[in-house]
Design an enzyme around this catalytic site. Structure first.
Site, PDB file in Angstrom:
ATOM      1  N   SER A  39      -9.136  21.052  26.401  1.00 41.07           N
ATOM      2  CA  SER A  39      -7.870  21.565  26.933  1.00 41.07           C
ATOM      3  C   SER A  39      -7.832  21.711  28.452  1.00 41.07           C
ATOM      4  CB  SER A  39      -7.518  22.905  26.287  1.00 41.07           C
ATOM      5  OG  SER A  39      -8.366  23.922  26.751  1.00 41.07           O
ATOM      6  N   LYS A  80      -8.113  29.043  30.406  1.00 45.17           N
ATOM      7  CA  LYS A  80      -6.869  28.400  30.852  1.00 45.17           C
ATOM      8  C   LYS A  80      -6.626  28.737  32.324  1.00 45.17           C
ATOM      9  CE  LYS A  80      -6.085  27.195  26.593  1.00 45.17           C
ATOM     10  NZ  LYS A  80      -6.564  25.922  26.149  1.00 45.17           N
TER      11      LYS A  80
END
Length: 185
Positions: A39, A80
Site C-alpha cells: 500500500s 499510511k
C-alpha cells in the site's frame, strides 16, 4: 568471597538497569515495525523494517505528508501518509489533490504520475463527504490518511478519518534490508 559476591551483584544490577532502560525506550520512545503489503509503494516496500517514533506527537502535531503508524484494529497497525488535517476539506479530482479547494502537490507521487498512461487513474475521485462518516471537514482530533499506492491501499477512503488517539507514531527510517536503508520524506 565477599568481593566476588559484590562483583556478581554489580553485574546483575547493571543488567537490570539495561533491561529497564530498553523496556522504557521500546514502550514509550521508539519501536520497530515491519511494512506489510504494497500500500505504500514505491515509497516503502513490503517487509521493509522501520523505526516508529512514539513520542514525537506528544511535543508537536502531525503534519501533512508525515508517514504514520496507527491502530487500524485491535490486532493490526497500518502505515499510511497524512493527507488531511483537522478542519480541512479534502478531495481528489482527476488525480489532483485539493485541500480547501486549493490544488496541493504530492511530490512523493511524481514518479507514479509520470509513468501513467493518459487513460489510467492513480487515485479514484473522491470528496470527504463521500467517505465513511460523511464529514464536510476533517473533524478535530482526526486525520485523513492515504497510502502512496492509491490503487491498492486500505486507507481513509474505506476506513474514514483516523482518530489521532489511534496514532502510534511517525516513521521515516528504514533500517532493513541494508540496501534500502534510508530516511523517507
Amino acid at each position: 568471597m565477599a568481593k566476588e559476591k559484590s562483583e556478581w551483584f554489580d553485574w546483575v544490577k547493571a543488567l537490570l538497569i539495561a533491561f529497564g532502560l530498553a523496556f522504557i525506550v521500546r514502550m514509550f520512545l521508539f519501536a520497530p515495525i515491519v511494512v506489510d503489503g504494497p500500500s505504500m509503494l514505491p515509497t516503502l516496500h513490503d517487509r521493509d523494517q522501520m523505526i516508529v517514533n512514539k513520542f514525537i506527537y506528544t511535543i508537536k502535531e502531525p503534519e501533512r505528508y508525515d508517514i504514520v503508524v496507527f491502530h487500524a484494529s485491535a490486532q493490526k497497525d497500518f502505515i499510511k501518509r497524512v493527507i488531511g488535517l483537522p478542519g480541512e476539506h479534502v478531495e481528489v479530482i482527476d488525480n489532483v489533490l485539493y485541500i480547501d479547494g486549493e490544488e496541493v502537490q504530492e511530490p512523493f507521487l511524481t514518479m507514479q504520475k509520470d509513468q501513467m498512461k493518459s487513460y489510467q487513474t492513480l487515485t479514484t475521485d473522491f470528496t470527504l463527504e463521500n467517505l465513511p462518516g460523511e464529514h464536510e471537514v476533517v473533524p478535530e482530533g482526526h486525520l485523513l490518511v492515504l497510502g502512496d499506492n492509491r490503487s491498492n491501499s486500505t486507507d481513509s477512503r474505506m476506513l474514514g478519518v483516523i482518530s489521532i488517539e489511534e496514532i502510534v507514531g511517525r516513521t521515516n527510517l528504514v533500517y532493513w534490508p541494508f540496501d534500502r536503508i534510508q530516511i523517507v520524506e
